[in-house]
Scaffold this motif. Structure first.
Motif, mmCIF file in Angstrom:
data_model
loop_
_atom_site.group_PDB
_atom_site.id
_atom_site.type_symbol
_atom_site.label_atom_id
_atom_site.label_comp_id
_atom_site.label_asym_id
_atom_site.label_seq_id
_atom_site.Cartn_x
_atom_site.Cartn_y
_atom_site.Cartn_z
ATOM 1 N N ALA A 62 0.832 -1.197 0.000
ATOM 2 C CA ALA A 62 0.000 0.000 0.000
ATOM 3 C C ALA A 62 0.873 1.257 0.000
ATOM 4 O O ALA A 62 0.564 2.240 -0.683
ATOM 5 C CB ALA A 62 -0.931 -0.012 1.208
ATOM 6 N N ALA A 63 1.968 1.229 0.756
ATOM 7 C CA ALA A 63 2.877 2.369 0.780
ATOM 8 C C ALA A 63 3.514 2.580 -0.587
ATOM 9 O O ALA A 63 3.641 3.713 -1.072
ATOM 10 C CB ALA A 63 3.968 2.158 1.839
ATOM 11 N N ALA A 64 3.892 1.467 -1.236
ATOM 12 C CA ALA A 64 4.461 1.572 -2.581
ATOM 13 C C ALA A 64 3.433 2.113 -3.555
ATOM 14 O O ALA A 64 3.731 2.914 -4.433
ATOM 15 C CB ALA A 64 4.968 0.206 -3.044
ATOM 16 N N GLY A 65 2.200 1.661 -3.380
ATOM 17 C CA GLY A 65 1.125 2.138 -4.236
ATOM 18 C C GLY A 65 0.889 3.631 -4.074
ATOM 19 O O GLY A 65 0.584 4.328 -5.034
ATOM 20 N N PHE A 66 1.021 4.116 -2.847
ATOM 21 C CA PHE A 66 0.856 5.549 -2.585
ATOM 22 C C PHE A 66 1.880 6.355 -3.364
ATOM 23 O O PHE A 66 1.548 7.324 -4.045
ATOM 24 C CB PHE A 66 1.006 5.811 -1.091
ATOM 25 N N ALA A 67 3.143 5.897 -3.284
ATOM 26 C CA ALA A 67 4.200 6.632 -3.970
ATOM 27 C C ALA A 67 4.021 6.559 -5.481
ATOM 28 O O ALA A 67 4.177 7.554 -6.192
ATOM 29 C CB ALA A 67 5.566 6.063 -3.565
ATOM 30 N N ALA A 68 3.692 5.365 -5.987
ATOM 31 C CA ALA A 68 3.534 5.209 -7.434
ATOM 32 C C ALA A 68 2.290 5.930 -7.925
ATOM 33 O O ALA A 68 2.278 6.515 -9.005
ATOM 34 C CB ALA A 68 3.457 3.720 -7.790
ATOM 35 N N GLY A 69 1.249 5.888 -7.114
ATOM 36 C CA GLY A 69 -0.017 6.455 -7.543
ATOM 37 C C GLY A 69 0.010 7.958 -7.677
ATOM 38 O O GLY A 69 -0.761 8.521 -8.448
ATOM 39 N N LEU A 70 0.877 8.625 -6.929
ATOM 40 C CA LEU A 70 0.926 10.072 -7.008
ATOM 41 C C LEU A 70 1.302 10.556 -8.401
ATOM 42 O O LEU A 70 0.902 11.633 -8.836
ATOM 43 C CB LEU A 70 1.926 10.613 -5.969
ATOM 44 N N SER A 71 2.085 9.729 -9.116
ATOM 45 C CA SER A 71 2.517 10.133 -10.445
ATOM 46 C C SER A 71 1.797 9.373 -11.542
ATOM 47 O O SER A 71 2.067 9.571 -12.718
ATOM 48 C CB SER A 71 4.035 9.914 -10.578
ATOM 49 N N ALA A 72 0.880 8.453 -11.146
ATOM 50 C CA ALA A 72 0.194 7.644 -12.142
ATOM 51 C C ALA A 72 -0.871 8.470 -12.853
ATOM 52 O O ALA A 72 -1.496 9.344 -12.278
ATOM 53 C CB ALA A 72 -0.442 6.417 -11.491
ATOM 54 N N GLY A 73 -1.078 8.152 -14.139
ATOM 55 C CA GLY A 73 -2.059 8.892 -14.917
ATOM 56 C C GLY A 73 -3.370 8.156 -15.052
ATOM 57 O O GLY A 73 -4.111 8.414 -16.000
ATOM 58 N N ALA A 74 -3.657 7.194 -14.167
ATOM 59 C CA ALA A 74 -4.880 6.413 -14.272
ATOM 60 C C ALA A 74 -6.094 7.306 -14.077
ATOM 61 O O ALA A 74 -6.055 8.291 -13.341
ATOM 62 C CB ALA A 74 -4.870 5.304 -13.223
ATOM 63 N N SER A 75 -7.186 6.931 -14.751
ATOM 64 C CA SER A 75 -8.412 7.712 -14.643
ATOM 65 C C SER A 75 -8.979 7.631 -13.232
ATOM 66 O O SER A 75 -8.816 6.636 -12.518
ATOM 67 C CB SER A 75 -9.445 7.196 -15.645
ATOM 68 N N ALA A 76 -9.673 8.670 -12.832
ATOM 69 C CA ALA A 76 -10.291 8.730 -11.510
ATOM 70 C C ALA A 76 -11.510 7.823 -11.456
ATOM 71 O O ALA A 76 -12.179 7.589 -12.471
ATOM 72 C CB ALA A 76 -10.699 10.164 -11.199
ATOM 73 N N TYR A 77 -11.813 7.310 -10.272
ATOM 74 C CA TYR A 77 -13.074 6.607 -10.061
ATOM 75 C C TYR A 77 -14.190 7.649 -9.973
ATOM 76 O O TYR A 77 -14.082 8.617 -9.226
ATOM 77 C CB TYR A 77 -13.029 5.790 -8.768
ATOM 78 N N GLU A 78 -15.254 7.408 -10.732
ATOM 79 C CA GLU A 78 -16.320 8.394 -10.796
ATOM 80 C C GLU A 78 -17.679 7.715 -10.704
ATOM 81 O O GLU A 78 -17.796 6.489 -10.876
ATOM 82 C CB GLU A 78 -16.230 9.179 -12.110
ATOM 83 N N ILE A 106 -3.930 -0.085 -6.847
ATOM 84 C CA ILE A 106 -2.701 0.596 -7.266
ATOM 85 C C ILE A 106 -2.670 0.618 -8.784
ATOM 86 O O ILE A 106 -2.673 -0.437 -9.417
ATOM 87 C CB ILE A 106 -1.461 -0.142 -6.715
ATOM 88 N N PRO A 107 -2.670 1.775 -9.421
ATOM 89 C CA PRO A 107 -2.780 1.852 -10.884
ATOM 90 C C PRO A 107 -1.654 1.127 -11.620
ATOM 91 O O PRO A 107 -0.478 1.277 -11.285
ATOM 92 C CB PRO A 107 -2.725 3.356 -11.159
ATOM 93 N N LEU A 108 -2.048 0.340 -12.623
ATOM 94 C CA LEU A 108 -1.105 -0.278 -13.552
ATOM 95 C C LEU A 108 -1.342 0.231 -14.973
ATOM 96 O O LEU A 108 -0.582 -0.082 -15.878
ATOM 97 C CB LEU A 108 -1.263 -1.804 -13.530
ATOM 98 N N GLY A 109 -2.394 0.964 -15.157
ATOM 99 C CA GLY A 109 -2.767 1.503 -16.455
ATOM 100 C C GLY A 109 -3.985 2.375 -16.279
ATOM 101 O O GLY A 109 -4.425 2.645 -15.159
ATOM 102 N N ASP A 110 -4.578 2.795 -17.394
ATOM 103 C CA ASP A 110 -5.703 3.714 -17.324
ATOM 104 C C ASP A 110 -6.897 3.102 -16.608
ATOM 105 O O ASP A 110 -7.561 3.761 -15.803
ATOM 106 C CB ASP A 110 -6.107 4.147 -18.738
#
Length: 228
Positions: free
Chosen positions: A9-25, A179-183
């Motif tokens: 989860a901590a790794a996901g936090f760091a990676a997710g800050l720069s990830a361009g995945a679409s937001a949940y809406e 944790i985003p791996l893509g859009d």
């Protein structure tokens, strides 16, 4: 497992800050598939055998099992969703404490309906969530092992033994992160706590034995999440 989830989860936090995945809406459907492990945290009543003199055994122990976990979440707003948890059937072996023998097995399905909150809903990147809900556990295919049948025959003179466990209805809670791996694709890590309480009955031709078992498992899931 808990340390693994925390680190991931901590790794996901760091990676997710720069990830361009679409937001949940609102209106999104999120499908998650993965390996789900049910790890019982059981607390069993003592088992009093109707022997002469009476014999009391210190309950049962239940082992873990891993199956395919399937969840589907419908986002009815950017931050809130409703999730249904399903899985392929879990089968657990159990032991009889005090005798140190295999007691048999049971199979169950634990469908769980939860209300989830996504604090980063509407924002791109990692998606942590928490949820509360209700669980219904359907227990079937209860089996008594040959070892236990032999022991009951020796102690009670029983020529047969059958096992049944009541189904359970109770609260559930969860935490997880995508944790985003893509859009529209992510790695999912999730943990549930299920309140599963049941009464076990062993029926023989010389009497019945009933005892309560609080199974109360932790359920760990590692898999993939798709957003539609």
């Amino acid at each position: 497992m808990r340390k693994l989830l925390t680190l991931a989860a901590a790794a996901g936090f760091a990676a997710g800050l720069s990830a361009g995945a679409s937001a949940y809406e609102q209106g999104d459907i999120i499908l998650r598939l993965g390996a789900a492990t049910v790890a019982p945290n059981e607390d069993s009543d003592n088992i009093g055998l109707p022997s002469e003199p009476p014999i009391t055994l210190p309950g049962i122990g239940i082992d873990n099992d891993t199956q395919l976990g399937i969840t589907a979440t419908w986002m009815f707003s950017d931050r809130f969703g409703v999730e249904l948890l399903a899985a392929t059937p879990f089968e657990h072996d159990f032991t009889v404490k005090g005798l140190g023998i295999d007691g048999g097995s049971l199979t169950h399905l634990p469908p769980t309906l939860s209300l989830q909150w996504y604090p980063r809903g509407g924002q791109s990147g990692w998606q942590p969530y928490v949820g509360i809900g209700v669980n219904y556990t359907y227990i079937y295919d209860e089996e008594v092992s040959g070892e236990l049948k032999t022991a009951l025959s020796a102690v009670l003179g029983a020529s047969r033994a059958d096992l049944s466990l009541d189904n359970s209805f109770g609260p559930a809670a969860q935490v997880g992160v995508d944790i985003p791996l893509g859009d529209n694709l992510g790695l999912n890590l999730g943990v549930w706590y299920l309140d599963i309480d049941t009464t076990a009955t062993i029926s023989t031709d010389v009497g019945r034995v009933k005892f309560d078992v609080d199974v109360d498992p932790w359920v760990y899931n590692v898999g993939l999440a798709w957003r539609f």
